[in-house]
Motif scaffolding. Structure first.
Motif, short mmCIF file in Angstrom:
data_model
loop_
_atom_site.label_atom_id
_atom_site.label_comp_id
_atom_site.label_asym_id
_atom_site.label_seq_id
_atom_site.Cartn_x
_atom_site.Cartn_y
_atom_site.Cartn_z
N TYR A 14 0.85 -1.18 0.00
CA TYR A 14 0.00 0.00 0.00
C TYR A 14 0.89 1.23 0.00
N THR A 16 1.08 5.13 1.02
CA THR A 16 0.39 6.19 1.76
C THR A 16 1.25 7.44 1.64
N VAL A 21 3.46 0.55 2.85
CA VAL A 21 3.17 -0.52 3.80
C VAL A 21 3.27 -1.85 3.05
N GLY A 44 -3.59 -7.40 11.42
CA GLY A 44 -2.53 -6.73 10.69
C GLY A 44 -1.57 -7.66 9.98
N LYS A 47 -4.15 -10.81 6.22
CA LYS A 47 -5.17 -11.76 5.78
C LYS A 47 -6.14 -11.13 4.79
N SER A 48 -6.74 -10.00 5.18
CA SER A 48 -7.73 -9.38 4.30
C SER A 48 -7.07 -8.87 3.03
N THR A 49 -5.86 -8.36 3.15
CA THR A 49 -5.15 -7.87 1.97
C THR A 49 -4.96 -9.00 0.96
N PRO A 59 -7.94 -1.71 -2.29
CA PRO A 59 -8.25 -0.28 -2.41
C PRO A 59 -7.28 0.40 -3.38
N ASN A 61 -5.01 2.51 -3.22
CA ASN A 61 -3.59 2.67 -2.91
C ASN A 61 -2.86 1.34 -2.75
N GLN A 97 -15.08 -8.76 5.41
CA GLN A 97 -15.05 -8.48 6.84
C GLN A 97 -16.11 -7.42 7.16
N GLU A 178 -13.53 -13.26 8.40
CA GLU A 178 -14.04 -13.11 9.76
C GLU A 178 -15.57 -13.20 9.81
N LEU A 275 5.66 -2.49 9.14
CA LEU A 275 5.63 -2.99 7.76
C LEU A 275 6.08 -1.94 6.74
P1 ATP Z 1 -7.39 -7.86 10.83
O1 ATP Z 1 -7.34 -9.17 11.59
O2 ATP Z 1 -7.31 -6.70 11.75
O3 ATP Z 1 -8.53 -7.79 9.87
P2 ATP Z 1 -5.60 -8.42 8.61
O4 ATP Z 1 -4.73 -9.60 8.87
O5 ATP Z 1 -6.79 -8.62 7.75
O6 ATP Z 1 -6.00 -7.78 10.00
P3 ATP Z 1 -4.87 -6.37 6.72
O7 ATP Z 1 -6.14 -5.62 6.84
O8 ATP Z 1 -4.63 -7.16 5.49
O9 ATP Z 1 -4.65 -7.31 7.98
O10 ATP Z 1 -3.69 -5.31 6.89
C1 ATP Z 1 -2.32 -5.63 6.72
C2 ATP Z 1 -1.51 -4.37 6.92
O11 ATP Z 1 -1.79 -3.43 5.88
C3 ATP Z 1 -1.80 -3.64 8.22
O12 ATP Z 1 -0.59 -3.09 8.70
C4 ATP Z 1 -2.75 -2.53 7.80
O13 ATP Z 1 -2.65 -1.42 8.65
C5 ATP Z 1 -2.24 -2.19 6.41
N1 ATP Z 1 -3.28 -1.67 5.53
C6 ATP Z 1 -4.46 -2.26 5.23
N2 ATP Z 1 -5.16 -1.51 4.33
C7 ATP Z 1 -4.39 -0.43 4.07
C8 ATP Z 1 -4.55 0.71 3.21
N3 ATP Z 1 -5.63 0.87 2.44
N4 ATP Z 1 -3.55 1.62 3.20
C9 ATP Z 1 -2.44 1.47 3.95
N5 ATP Z 1 -2.22 0.42 4.76
C10 ATP Z 1 -3.18 -0.52 4.82
#
Ligand code: ATP
Ligand code: MG
Length: 332
Positions: A14, A16, A21, A44, A47-49, A59, A61, A97, A178, A275
Motif C-alpha cells: 500500500y 500512503t 506498507v 494486521g 489476511k484481508s489484503t 483499495p 492505494n 469483513q 471473519e 511494515l
Molecule cells: P485484521 O485481523 O485486523 O482484519 P488483517 O490480517 O486482515 O487484519 P490487513 O487488513 O490485510 O490485515 O492489513 C495488513 C496491513 O496493511 C496492516 O498493517 C494494515 O494497517 C495495512 N493496511 C491495510 N489496508 C491499508 C490501506 N488501504 N492503506 C495502507 N495500509 C493498509
C-alpha cells in the motif's frame, strides 16, 4: 488434479502519503477442490489484503508488486477487469469483513439478495423471489421475513443474510473474512455449522479468514498462518495446530487455549511488526523467545520439515515445543 485456487509468491504494497506498507510479502498457498482452507494470523498480518488481492478488490492505494493468482489454472492477473469480475461473480463468492454491517439499511434484506441474483442470472422476478426464500431457508432464516430490513434482524441473522447472498449463485469457492467475529460463541457455532452444511450441499470450497485459530481448528482441513505478510507455518490443521513447529503458531495456540484445553489464555507479548520496509529478517524476532542472530539476518524459507507433513518458516523449529502450556508432551 489441479488445485482450485493457487496463490504464488504474492506481494502487496500500500502507498500512503508518509510511507509504503508492505502488507503481503511472498505468500503462497493452494486450495484443492472441496477443501476448507483457513487463513489465520494476528490483526494486521495481511489476511484481508491477501483475500482482496485474489478478488481484485484492493483499495486504490494497494498494488500487487509480484506474484501469481491462478483460479482453475487461469492466471487471474492476466484477465481484464471485466473478465475478472465475471469469474468472481460466477465462481467465487466473497463475504467481506464486517459484511453484516454493510447491508443497505434502506432496502429489504430479500431485495438485496434478489438484486444480486437478477444481475447475474436471466431469471423472472417471481422465480428470483422464490430463490430468495429458498436461500433464507438454507441459512436458517425464516423465509417469511424476506421483506424485513437489516435493522429488524440481530447481528447473527444479518450475517446469515450475507451468507445467503454469497451462496445465491452457487459459487465454487467462498471466501469468508471473519464471518463470525463479534458474534457471541453460541451464535458463532451455529453460523459456522450452517456454512459448513450448505457448503457441503452446494459442493463448494471455502477460504476462511479469521484471527481465531479455534474457529479454523473446528472447520478447516488445512491452513496457513500469516505474520507480517508472510506464511509462518502451513499444512494440515491436525499437524500444524497439534504439533506447531513455529513459536508464532505456538503463541497463537496459547492465546486460544480451548484448542487443547490449557486453562487460561496467554497472548503473545509485544506488538506486530513495522511494515514500512519489506522484511528481510524474520518479522517475529522481537517477540520470539528463541530469537538468535540468524533470525535477525534472514527470514527463514517456508520449508518442509523432516518427518512432518507440513511446512514452517523458522530457524528454531525444534524449540517451539518448549512453549507448550498444555499437557501434551512434544514429540521427539
Ligand atoms: P485484521 O485481523 O485486523 O482484519 P488483517 O490480517 O486482515 O487484519 P490487513 O487488513 O490485510 O490485515 O492489513 C495488513 C496491513 O496493511 C496492516 O498493517 C494494515 O494497517 C495495512 N493496511 C491495510 N489496508 C491499508 C490501506 N488501504 N492503506 C495502507 N495500509 C493498509
Ligand atoms: Mg482483516
Amino acid at each position: 488434479e489441479q488445485p482450485l485456487l493457487e496463490v504464488d509468491d504474492l506481494h502487496v504494497r500500500y502507498s500512503t502519503t508518509d510511507e509504503d506498507v508492505y502488507a503481503v510479502n511472498g505468500v503462497s498457498f493452494s486450495i484443492d477442490t472441496g477443501i476448507n482452507y483457513g487463513l489465520a494470523g494476528e490483526s494486521g498480518s495481511g489476511k484481508s489484503t491477501a483475500a482482496e488481492a485474489v478478488l481484485g478488490l484492493l483499495p486504490e492505494n494497494g498494488a500487487i508488486d509480484r506474484g501469481e493468482i491462478r483460479f482453475k489454472g487461469e492466471n487471474l492477473l492476466e484477465l481484464s477487469e471485466a473478465e475478472r469480475r465475471d469469474v468472481l461473480w460466477e465462481e467465487i463468492a466473497y463475504i467481506p469483513q464486517s459484511a453484516m454491517d454493510s447491508l443497505d439499511p434502506v432496502m429489504t434484506t430479500g431485495d438485496q439478495i434478489r438484486q444480486a441474483i437478477e444481475k447475474h442470472r436471466n431469471i423472472s422476478e417471481a422465480n428470483a423471489r422464490e430463490r430468495v426464500r429458498e436461500l433464507f431457508d438454507m441459512v436458517g432464516l425464516d423465509p417469511d421475513r424476506t421483506e424485513e430490513y437489516p435493522h429488524e434482524f440481530s447481528g447473527g441473522m444479518r450475517q446469515r443474510v450475507t451468507i445467503a447472498m454469497a451462496l445465491a449463485l452457487e459459487p465454487d469457492l467462498i471466501i469468508a473474512d471473519e464471518p463470525t467475529t463479534g458474534l457471541d460463541a453460541i451464535v458463532q457455532d451455529k453460523i459456522l455449522d450452517t456454512m459448513l452444511d450448505i457448503q457441503t450441499q452446494i459442493d463448494s470450497s471455502l477460504l476462511l479468514i479469521t484471527h481465531e485459530i479455534g474457529v479454523i481448528a473446528e472447520t478447516c482441513a488445512e491452513l496457513s498462518l500469516l505474520y507480517g505478510g508472510k506464511v509462518m507455518e502451513q499444512g494440515s490443521v491436525d499437524n500444524v495446530l497439534i504439533n506447531p513447529t513455529n513459536p508464532y503458531t505456538m503463541g497463537l495456540k496459547n492465546s486460544f487455549p480451548e484448542i487443547e484445553g490449557a486453562d487460561n489464555p496467554v497472548s503473545i507479548p509485544g506488538s506486530p511488526p513495522n511494515l514500512s520496509r519489506a522484511p528481510s529478517a524474520c518479522a517475529f524476532t522481537d517477540r520470539c523467545p528463541f530469537s538468535t542472530e540468524d533470525c535477525e539476518q534472514s527470514h527463514p524459507d517456508l520449508t518442509k520439515l523432516p518427518n512432518r507433513t507440513h511446512r514452517s518458516a523458522c530457524h528454531h523449529v525444534e524449540q517451539a515445543a518448549q512453549m507448550r502450556r498444555d499437557a501434551t508432551k512434544p514429540e521427539t
